[in-house]
Scaffold this active site. Sequence first.
Site, PDB file in Angstrom:
ATOM      1  N   HIS A 168     -51.439  51.893 122.398  1.00  0.00           N
ATOM      2  CA  HIS A 168     -50.879  51.586 124.222  1.00  0.00           C
ATOM      3  C   HIS A 168     -49.006  51.348 123.594  1.00  0.00           C
ATOM      4  CE1 HIS A 168     -54.684  50.325 125.706  1.00  0.00           C
ATOM      5  NE2 HIS A 168     -54.402  49.331 125.210  1.00  0.00           N
ATOM      6  N   SER A 289     -27.669  70.218 117.301  1.00  0.00           N
ATOM      7  CA  SER A 289     -27.652  70.569 118.637  1.00  0.00           C
ATOM      8  C   SER A 289     -25.983  71.360 118.380  1.00  0.00           C
ATOM      9  CB  SER A 289     -27.382  69.529 119.300  1.00  0.00           C
ATOM     10  OG  SER A 289     -26.302  69.679 120.857  1.00  0.00           O
ATOM     11  N   LYS A 295     -25.981  65.359 116.694  1.00  0.00           N
ATOM     12  CA  LYS A 295     -27.883  65.394 116.864  1.00  0.00           C
ATOM     13  C   LYS A 295     -27.913  65.846 115.717  1.00  0.00           C
ATOM     14  CE  LYS A 295     -29.971  64.768 119.686  1.00  0.00           C
ATOM     15  NZ  LYS A 295     -29.863  65.620 121.123  1.00  0.00           N
ATOM     16  N   GLU A 302     -41.326  68.633 117.262  1.00  0.00           N
ATOM     17  CA  GLU A 302     -41.931  69.553 118.489  1.00  0.00           C
ATOM     18  C   GLU A 302     -42.242  70.479 118.413  1.00  0.00           C
ATOM     19  OE1 GLU A 302     -37.955  67.434 120.862  1.00  0.00           O
ATOM     20  OE2 GLU A 302     -37.460  68.616 118.843  1.00  0.00           O
TER      21      GLU A 302
END
Length: 476
Positions: A168, A289, A295, A302
């Site tokens: 979980h 970024s 970043k 992804e």
Amino acid sequence: MAGRDADDPGSAPTKLWGGRFQQATDPVVERFSASVSFDRALARYDIRGSIAHARMLAATGLITPADRKAIVAGLEQIGADIEAGRFAFQDRLEDIHMNVESALRDRIGEAAGRLHTGRSRNDQVATDLTLYLLDACRSAEAGLRQLRGVVLERAREHVDTVLPGYTHLQRAQPVRLAHHWLAYFEMWTRDAERFRDLRGRLDRAPLGSGALAGSTLPLDREQTARELGFVGPSRNSMDSVGSRDGALEFLSAAAICMIHLSRISEELVIWSSSEFGFVELADAYSTGSSLMPQKKNPDVPELVRGKTGRVVGNLMTLLTVVKGLPLTYNRDLQEDKEPVFDSARTLGDCLDVTAGALATLRVGRERMAAAASDPMLLATDLAEALVREDVPFREAHEVVGKLVAHCVEGGLDLGALSKEELRRFHPAFPAGAPELLDVERALEERDLPGGTARARVEEALGEAAARLANEEEDAE
Ligand code: ARG
């Protein structure tokens, strides 16, 4: 219709299959039905199939040796031109099959008209696709071997790296990172087995099934099947031209494999966040970024996670295409190709980049160890200590649950409770929490087959290496 007069028979028909037609195909229909922009991916298989067919036609006396020679040489040249990017594909010629045949006619003349003897594009395309799928399975298996090699190597480095295992997405129990990564080795092993099993079912050649009912000509189906590497001809001509479950199985195996890649990608995304800090992707496998200078984004995992959508979609596409089709071939089946090609290419890329990302990522051992040192992760061990003292498990679970609540309320450290404090909750506790709760011991006591104890993990590493070595040998 695009501005065409329905009664105008049009200019001289450019129909490829001659006699029956008096009108040229409407340009809109031509564009609508052409598949050569994508089915050119079948070129090499189409040519292999045609060469085998021509040899068989000669062997059975249906064409002369001279025609066979001209046909085979012409096909080989066309194949070389296509591989070299020198071939001009034409939409007007609809698909790869007609493009190749038409080019053959340009090169060798009239003999080209004998190649299609006893053959239909229906058994031709089914054969091409089967050969394509066999190769696609082999390359998925090779990509998986490489990825499994990488994850095995990384697991080997991290037998002593401990992190929380999660259920979980809540910290559950400590595990070795090697154990965690070997879970993916198992998934990817099954994925590879799915592709290998499928190859076993793609072992019969559709060629010789004709349009649907075979041929009146004395074709030698055994010969073409063997020449193309099949164990024999397919058993039912209607099944051969009308079924696509081989492609469906491929799409399904690819989708399942992508789901596994997507899950590890999701973990890499989470693990590389500042909140977790469990891993850092190599610069080569992340991007910055355009706006925020600080970043470092996990774009590679992804994208793998994102591309899983299209591979799952490809399976749904073909399931839906085939769903309502009566036997046998229907033109709908032309829609089988793009999903298959796309899944094969996407899966190959995703296997590659995942292997690269895993091979190069840095593991934050300290962050993992800190997360795993939370004594709450050992609450089960505390309950099992009571079970060893003959307390029924349900009762032990209840007791430890109360202990945990007590610690949470009072801001106390579960791992620091003395024997006396524990005994206030149950008289059977044999010692204090510091003696009972220790991460290393928690790992080592999980010494069942498939567990996270060092000996089990090392055994699993050895087995995995042996399996992989075996497969690598087989693949050579
Ligand atoms: N391009 C077609 C396909 O991919 C080849 C078979 C065409 N057969 C036919 N009867 N029109 O399905």
